[in-house]
Design a protein around this motif. Structure first.
Motif, mmCIF file in Angstrom:
data_model
loop_
_atom_site.group_PDB
_atom_site.id
_atom_site.type_symbol
_atom_site.label_atom_id
_atom_site.label_comp_id
_atom_site.label_asym_id
_atom_site.label_seq_id
_atom_site.Cartn_x
_atom_site.Cartn_y
_atom_site.Cartn_z
ATOM 1 N N SER A 130 0.858 -1.182 0.000
ATOM 2 C CA SER A 130 0.000 0.000 0.000
ATOM 3 C C SER A 130 0.895 1.233 0.000
ATOM 4 O O SER A 130 2.102 1.130 -0.240
ATOM 5 N N ARG A 135 2.707 -0.847 4.439
ATOM 6 C CA ARG A 135 3.599 -1.625 3.574
ATOM 7 C C ARG A 135 4.843 -2.088 4.337
ATOM 8 O O ARG A 135 5.456 -3.090 3.984
ATOM 9 N N SER A 524 -4.413 -1.882 5.879
ATOM 10 C CA SER A 524 -3.851 -0.804 5.069
ATOM 11 C C SER A 524 -4.108 -1.034 3.585
ATOM 12 O O SER A 524 -4.462 -0.101 2.851
ATOM 13 N N ARG A 525 -3.981 -2.285 3.162
ATOM 14 C CA ARG A 525 -4.222 -2.601 1.754
ATOM 15 C C ARG A 525 -5.688 -2.398 1.391
ATOM 16 O O ARG A 525 -6.004 -1.875 0.315
ATOM 17 N N PHE A 528 -6.272 1.209 1.003
ATOM 18 C CA PHE A 528 -5.646 1.673 -0.228
ATOM 19 C C PHE A 528 -6.526 1.362 -1.432
ATOM 20 O O PHE A 528 -6.737 2.205 -2.321
ATOM 21 N N ASN A 529 -7.068 0.147 -1.472
ATOM 22 C CA ASN A 529 -7.958 -0.244 -2.574
ATOM 23 C C ASN A 529 -9.219 0.609 -2.588
ATOM 24 O O ASN A 529 -9.720 1.000 -3.652
#
Length: 533
Positions: A130, A135, A524-525, A528-529
């Protein structure tokens, strides 16, 4: 920093590979004998920025992204392992006329294989990548998982796990007690990666604060445990033992020469018989290194008689030796890399065989296949060594127990089981003379020290040449003999241990830390998406 980060991210092709290789190689400076742990801040900061630019072909989708990330991690790992393991080639130069052909396999082949685990790590991290501090958690999770796998896949070789770079001195070793080397590795990767946030700004304050908190906890816990141990060890009295470690510094070429065997044996005996330093207490236990006895001891009663002549009443010799065992009619005898305990009457009162053998050093995996391919056995004994089915504790007269670790068994945390709770000390006998005056013996010594910290027990370590030492239960060097220094060293150990977590608790803590990093990375991912859509 933002400008530098941008340049690193935009690198492509050969320059990108060079930076990745050098980033890994710089990280080797964190390992003994250098111990410059700050080097890993440079390595992982560069790796994060390279990962930020690891997109693959824009039309390739996830496959090319993962492939690009894998290749990046592989090159990074190749640099790290070449720079930290190049000394393995020195062992092949001892008999260069027979094994020099394999030098590239040791210097480059093994690092190329080990780098596959770091390639796997960056590929896994890429899945959760991310734009914030998440990350870093993805990278920490992936490297922790990869190092754990490296500990047992294909018999395992966890040498120079990243976490060792975060533990150059006893103050910084104590986190290994609750977390183990793999748990420390997870948190170390997160901390070492944190400066990368200064180049991209996103999540910088939170990520740097968390990294600073983890590093402060690392140091704070170390200081607290050192203080706690000082109080416990100062209060311990009675049940003391004086140990003499013999470091004979026998050249490898001499050890392989049959004509030198009697002289080598007498050199060990002469060192063992030296008077105590400054008129001090005579040693209760004399320790010789791995395979010190240059013949089959049980087939040589005269050698046992000579040992009895040298030992005084009540003294005990603990020595590495080769043990043979009849395999029955029509079969070649089996040989074991062993440790014997011999009393003052020349009687073998206890023995333990090595469990975890060195591939291509003590046995040949898939031996028949490799022989058909023309690859010779890399050891002198017919058929190599046989692994013991289970580890036996060494029982000394009076009932004291030692936990035996022969050579590189000391780099495997899982080799030390629940039986360790009943022992007085860890005992590591080794022969690092194969590797010459290189970083190898110093790296090996540090990893053995961490086993003492993890288990809260003193470590008695005898090397032909390498680093022979007595280490206290929190990793501090009590007495030592440096590389290539021939002589003896006497040290007195008090009874008792330092409170610690057992192996099951450390494993549970590792999975807890690993799962926490995965959770941070996944959240976090997901965020981010969501923002990207």
């Amino acid at each position: 920093m933002e400008r530098l980060a941008g340049r690193i991210m935009l690198l492509w092709g050969f320059p990108r590979g060079v930076v990745a290789f050098l980033a890994g190689a710089v990280g080797a400076l964190a390992l003994p004998p250098f111990g410059f742990f700050a080097a890993l801040f440079i390595s992982f900061t560069l790796l994060v920025w390279l990962m930020d630019g690891s997109t693959g072909h824009p039309d390739g989708g996830w496959v090319t992204r993962l492939r690009s990330a894998f290749l990046l991690g592989w090159v990074f790992g190749f640099g790290y392992f070449v720079a930290s393991l190049w000394w393995l080639g020195n062992a092949l130069l001892v008999e260069a006329d027979e094994f020099a052909w394999a030098l590239p396999l040791a210097v480059f082949g093994l690092p190329a294989y080990l780098a596959l685990f770091y390639g796997l790590a960056t590929a896994i991290a890429r899945i959760f990548w991310s734009d914030g501090f998440g990350r870093l958690a993805a990278l920490a999770f992936a490297f922790g998982l990869a190092e754990w796998l490296r500990g047992f896949v294909a018999t395992g070789f966890p040498w120079n796990a990243i976490g060792y770079g975060a533990m150059p001195v006893p103050l910084m070793m104590q986190s290994a007690a609750p977390l183990g080397i793999f748990g420390v590795t997870v948190l170390a990767v997160f901390v070492f990666s944190a400066p990368a946030l200064t180049g991209t700004r996103k999540g910088m304050k939170t990520g740097l604060a968390l990294a600073a908190l983890l590093f402060a906890a690392h140091l704070g816990y170390g200081a607290w445990r050192l203080h706690q141990a000082d109080s416990i060890l100062a209060a311990a009295s009675g049940n003391e033992m004086t140990v003499r470690i013999v470091q004979p510094v026998i050249d490898q070429a001499r050890k392989l020469d049959d004509a030198e065997r009697a002289a080598i044996f007498e050199e060990h005996l002469a060192l063992s018989a030296l008077p105590s330093e400054n008129g001090g207490k005579r040693p209760d236990i004399v320790v010789w290194p791995e395979t010190s006895v240059p013949f089959i001891l049980t087939q040589n009663p005269d050698a046992l008689a000579r040992i009895a002549e040298v030992l005084q009443d009540g003294q005990v010799l603990v020595t590495g030796a080769v043990r043979s065992e009849d395999a029955g009619p029509g079969f070649a005898p089996r040989f074991y890399n062993s440790i014997y305990v011999i009393d003052g009457e020349g009687q073998i009162v206890s023995a333990s065989d090595k469990v975890h053998l060195v591939p291509f050093g003590e046995y040949v995996p898939y031996e028949d296949l490799l022989r058909n391919l023309g690859i010779p056995d890399a050891i002198a004994m017919p058929g190599g060594f046989t692994a013991a089915p289970a580890r036996a504790m060494l029982t000394l007269p009076g009932g004291r127990l030692f936990y035996p670790l022969i050579c590189y068994e000391a780099i495997f945390p899982e080799e030390i089981s629940g039986d360790v709770e009943r022992t007085s000390a860890l005992l590591n006998v080794t022969n690092d003379g194969w590797f010459g005056a290189t970083p190898g013996p110093y790296q090996h010594f540090q990893q053995a020290r961490i086993r003492a910290v993890e288990n809260g027990l003193p470590l008695i370590r005898a090397a032909n040449t390498g680093i022979s030492a007595v280490v206290d239960p929190i990793g501090r060097l009590m007495r030592g003999v440096d590389y290539n220094q021939k002589g003896v060293m006497d040290a007195t150990l008090r009874g008792g241990s330092v409170p610690h977590w057992d192996g099951n608790a450390r494993e549970n803590h590792f999975w807890l830390v690993l799962g926490s990093m995965l959770l941070i990375a996944a959240i976090s991912r997901a965020g981010f998406n969501f923002r990207a859509n």
